[in-house]
Design a protein around this motif. Sequence first.
Motif, PDB file in Angstrom:
ATOM      1  N   LYS A 167     -24.323  10.646 -11.632  1.00  0.00           N
ATOM      2  CA  LYS A 167     -25.226  11.693 -12.113  1.00  0.00           C
ATOM      3  C   LYS A 167     -24.491  13.020 -12.367  1.00  0.00           C
ATOM      4  O   LYS A 167     -24.668  13.648 -13.411  1.00  0.00           O
ATOM      5  N   SER A 208     -35.578  17.909 -20.667  1.00  0.00           N
ATOM      6  CA  SER A 208     -34.869  17.188 -19.591  1.00  0.00           C
ATOM      7  C   SER A 208     -35.096  15.695 -19.755  1.00  0.00           C
ATOM      8  O   SER A 208     -36.006  15.269 -20.477  1.00  0.00           O
ATOM      9  N   ALA A 217     -35.205  14.015 -16.730  1.00  0.00           N
ATOM     10  CA  ALA A 217     -35.961  13.831 -15.481  1.00  0.00           C
ATOM     11  C   ALA A 217     -37.462  13.857 -15.748  1.00  0.00           C
ATOM     12  O   ALA A 217     -37.951  14.696 -16.509  1.00  0.00           O
ATOM     13  N   LEU A 221     -30.726  10.064 -13.967  1.00  0.00           N
ATOM     14  CA  LEU A 221     -31.176  11.434 -14.236  1.00  0.00           C
ATOM     15  C   LEU A 221     -32.661  11.628 -13.911  1.00  0.00           C
ATOM     16  O   LEU A 221     -33.211  12.695 -14.152  1.00  0.00           O
ATOM     17  N   GLY A 222     -33.324  10.586 -13.407  1.00  0.00           N
ATOM     18  CA  GLY A 222     -34.696  10.765 -12.925  1.00  0.00           C
ATOM     19  C   GLY A 222     -35.799  10.387 -13.885  1.00  0.00           C
ATOM     20  O   GLY A 222     -36.952  10.787 -13.699  1.00  0.00           O
TER      21      GLY A 222
END
Length: 319
Positions: free
Chosen positions: A15, A152, A154, A180-181
């Motif tokens: 990450k 983003s 995420a 990265l979520g």
Amino acid sequence: MTSTRHIRGIDDLGKDGILEIMELSNHFLEVSNRRIPKVPALRGKTVAWLFYEDSTRTRLSFETAAKRLSADTMNFSISSSSVKKGESLRDTIETISAMGVDAVVVRHKSVGVPWLLPKWTDASIINAGDGAHEHPTQSLLDCYTITQQLGSVAGKRIVIVGDIKHSRVARSNIKAFTMLGASVALAAPPTLLPPSMTNWPVDVIMDLDVALKEADVLYLLRMQLERQEESLVPSLREYTNFYGLTTERSRKLQKSSIIMHPGPMNRGVEISGDVPELPNTVITNQVENGVVVRMAVLYHLLGSGLAPIGLTHEDGTDD
Ligand code: NCD
């Protein structure tokens, strides 16, 4: 800075590494928008291309990236080299290495080649695609494009559609997006999914029309007919009916959602001819970002680590 000598798969970066490349890409986006988009950051470094499989955008964008950083490049065309005379991978890489090379960008049909090469060379290895395994720089540019478009990765719901079974892009992207979520769903007929997906952090949604409603990102894959040994769909027309994206079908997406494709596209199969022109389609942005992200990748591996210094012109100006 995280230190990695190679980018063979997403796990080489993790990450933090992905986020660092994206941060560095912002600098190179600025460089690419200058009147003269060239800096001396990698002067004196040599990058070689070793493409055992066809490529248009990956190869051209790496080449453009290296030139914008003032690196020397060693072009190697398999079709006109001693590989055609039966030279082994080991002999080829040792020969290139002996001429002095700092990084090798490799694409090969066999899984794992990028992990073999460090046995025979001290150069940094960058994987531009190994079989149906990984294609990490495609993922980096995809993460960068999603961040640019939606703020983003995420928290986003990303639906990857189509020939997952043969796709190295899907494998690298599933890793990178989840690191990265994001939450990832796959939409494909069972025959185009890998036989085992144990430990894959994904949901499977068979019905594309259901998946469309929840997607922030709809990521289409090419039907990789050249990798299919058997017929995995009854007919391409039937595949297109169930999984092809048409303008009509794209209306089921939320207004803010984006449509992506790594290219090359099979227009009329996974994507209808007019979808690339829709305002929420970002395929051209992906190609543009391919150059800046690959500048960041080369700089991350070969640069001094002093980003601002390497990014000015020789006379000290930066425009
Ligand atoms: C992909 C590849 O070669 O893995 N293309 C690319 O690099 N942009 C995807 C594909 O071939 O379908």
